[in-house]
Scaffold this active site. Sequence first.
Site, PDB file in Angstrom:
ATOM      1  N   SER A   6      31.799  47.398  84.516  1.00 26.21           N
ATOM      2  CA  SER A   6      30.562  47.067  83.802  1.00 26.21           C
ATOM      3  C   SER A   6      30.180  48.271  82.939  1.00 26.21           C
ATOM      4  O   SER A   6      29.574  49.227  83.403  1.00 26.21           O
ATOM      5  CB  SER A   6      29.476  46.743  84.830  1.00 26.21           C
ATOM      6  OG  SER A   6      28.290  46.434  84.183  1.00 26.21           O
ATOM      7  N   HIS A  30      33.212  44.322  81.324  1.00 26.65           N
ATOM      8  CA  HIS A  30      32.066  43.464  81.559  1.00 26.65           C
ATOM      9  C   HIS A  30      30.901  44.103  80.798  1.00 26.65           C
ATOM     10  O   HIS A  30      30.633  45.296  80.955  1.00 26.65           O
ATOM     11  CB  HIS A  30      31.794  43.441  83.064  1.00 26.65           C
ATOM     12  CG  HIS A  30      30.670  42.568  83.474  1.00 26.65           C
ATOM     13  ND1 HIS A  30      30.823  41.220  83.716  1.00 26.65           N
ATOM     14  CD2 HIS A  30      29.357  42.840  83.694  1.00 26.65           C
ATOM     15  CE1 HIS A  30      29.655  40.697  84.070  1.00 26.65           C
ATOM     16  NE2 HIS A  30      28.751  41.663  84.067  1.00 26.65           N
ATOM     17  N   ASP A  32      26.917  43.844  80.042  1.00 24.09           N
ATOM     18  CA  ASP A  32      25.652  43.248  80.463  1.00 24.09           C
ATOM     19  C   ASP A  32      24.620  43.283  79.347  1.00 24.09           C
ATOM     20  O   ASP A  32      24.253  44.356  78.872  1.00 24.09           O
ATOM     21  CB  ASP A  32      25.085  44.020  81.666  1.00 24.09           C
ATOM     22  CG  ASP A  32      25.827  43.691  82.946  1.00 24.09           C
ATOM     23  OD1 ASP A  32      26.159  42.517  83.155  1.00 24.09           O
ATOM     24  OD2 ASP A  32      26.057  44.625  83.747  1.00 24.09           O
ATOM     25  N   MET A  34      20.784  42.332  78.558  1.00 22.68           N
ATOM     26  CA  MET A  34      19.499  41.972  79.196  1.00 22.68           C
ATOM     27  C   MET A  34      18.395  42.060  78.151  1.00 22.68           C
ATOM     28  O   MET A  34      18.375  42.992  77.341  1.00 22.68           O
ATOM     29  CB  MET A  34      19.198  42.941  80.339  1.00 22.68           C
ATOM     30  CG  MET A  34      20.327  43.080  81.341  1.00 22.68           C
ATOM     31  SD  MET A  34      19.836  44.141  82.709  1.00 22.68           S
ATOM     32  CE  MET A  34      21.431  44.361  83.541  1.00 22.68           C
ATOM     33  N   HIS A  63      28.086  39.175  79.431  1.00 21.77           N
ATOM     34  CA  HIS A  63      27.228  38.509  80.420  1.00 21.77           C
ATOM     35  C   HIS A  63      25.794  38.509  79.889  1.00 21.77           C
ATOM     36  O   HIS A  63      25.091  39.512  79.958  1.00 21.77           O
ATOM     37  CB  HIS A  63      27.350  39.286  81.750  1.00 21.77           C
ATOM     38  CG  HIS A  63      26.482  38.767  82.843  1.00 21.77           C
ATOM     39  ND1 HIS A  63      26.244  39.470  84.007  1.00 21.77           N
ATOM     40  CD2 HIS A  63      25.786  37.618  82.972  1.00 21.77           C
ATOM     41  CE1 HIS A  63      25.440  38.773  84.792  1.00 21.77           C
ATOM     42  NE2 HIS A  63      25.139  37.649  84.181  1.00 21.77           N
ATOM     43  N   MET A  65      22.122  37.922  80.066  1.00 21.45           N
ATOM     44  CA  MET A  65      20.978  37.702  80.962  1.00 21.45           C
ATOM     45  C   MET A  65      19.754  37.644  80.052  1.00 21.45           C
ATOM     46  O   MET A  65      18.961  38.582  79.970  1.00 21.45           O
ATOM     47  CB  MET A  65      20.894  38.844  81.980  1.00 21.45           C
ATOM     48  CG  MET A  65      21.971  38.743  83.052  1.00 21.45           C
ATOM     49  SD  MET A  65      22.220  40.289  83.939  1.00 21.45           S
ATOM     50  CE  MET A  65      23.378  41.097  82.845  1.00 21.45           C
ATOM     51  N   MET A 136      26.633  35.642  90.990  1.00 16.22           N
ATOM     52  CA  MET A 136      25.885  36.896  91.127  1.00 16.22           C
ATOM     53  C   MET A 136      25.681  37.186  92.615  1.00 16.22           C
ATOM     54  O   MET A 136      25.197  36.344  93.365  1.00 16.22           O
ATOM     55  CB  MET A 136      24.509  36.797  90.450  1.00 16.22           C
ATOM     56  CG  MET A 136      24.533  36.632  88.939  1.00 16.22           C
ATOM     57  SD  MET A 136      25.415  37.938  88.075  1.00 16.22           S
ATOM     58  CE  MET A 136      24.495  39.387  88.549  1.00 16.22           C
ATOM     59  N   ASP A 174      29.826  39.336  90.712  1.00 12.39           N
ATOM     60  CA  ASP A 174      29.169  40.426  89.991  1.00 12.39           C
ATOM     61  C   ASP A 174      27.980  40.943  90.790  1.00 12.39           C
ATOM     62  O   ASP A 174      27.027  40.205  91.041  1.00 12.39           O
ATOM     63  CB  ASP A 174      28.701  39.892  88.625  1.00 12.39           C
ATOM     64  CG  ASP A 174      28.038  40.959  87.762  1.00 12.39           C
ATOM     65  OD1 ASP A 174      28.154  42.150  88.086  1.00 12.39           O
ATOM     66  OD2 ASP A 174      27.418  40.578  86.750  1.00 12.39           O
TER      67      ASP A 174
END
Length: 215
Positions: A6, A30, A32, A34, A63, A65, A136, A174
């Site tokens: 990540s 990966h 992230d 957000m 990913h 979010m 998750m 994850d």
Amino acid sequence: MQIFPSIICSDILNLQKTLQTLDSVCDGYHIDVMDDHFVPNLTIGPDFVNAITRKTALPSHVHLMVDNPKNWCDRLNLKKIDTLTFHIEAVSSYDELLDLVDKIRNKGWKKGLALNPNTPPPEYPVLQCFDQIIIMSVNPGFSGQKFIPEVVEKIKNLVNIKKRYFSDLQIAVDGGIDKQNMKMLIDLGVDVFCVGSAVFAAQDPRQALEELYNL
Ligand code: DX5
Ligand code: ZN
């Protein structure tokens, strides 16, 4: 078994160096994203994501979010081997989910669906739309949290469904992955591990990653 570090947990002022160091030892990255609404934390925007995916020849798993995953789809510029994952909790209807799946398919990217720890496995017609399901194992928003053991039943369940009906579907986990729980999850049949602090909180992330592969 594949490991996707990540990247947002790494030394973010030296991302390029991190990519150079890890490219030869990992399966991909990966990433992230957000938005400080869907989760109470903020990471990077589309330009930054695009810059990372362009810098590596390896696949990226983006990913999302975020509250409005559809808007993000237009702003991203991923490679054909990359996966765009959104949360099932971020769409309000089956139609909205299908629209988004179509949008990602039209871009030529792989399609991922993420499930929060308390979210049950989706119905088969939903599962069949995706290349990857991210289960998750922490509540999304922060790295460095502890793996939630209650999620193991859902992982077993989804691995069984995959084996019976969707052999190409990748099952990813994850959150809170470390040396202690990873062996058990490999034995359960998890395909992809998204790993943050177990790699990047180590003094030597490359060595930490190699140790996880040796499991
Ligand atoms: C959590 C993120 C994870 C996180 C993983 O919201 O989706 O990808 O960065 O970090 P660790 O492995 O430290 O839980
Ligand atoms: Zn993630």
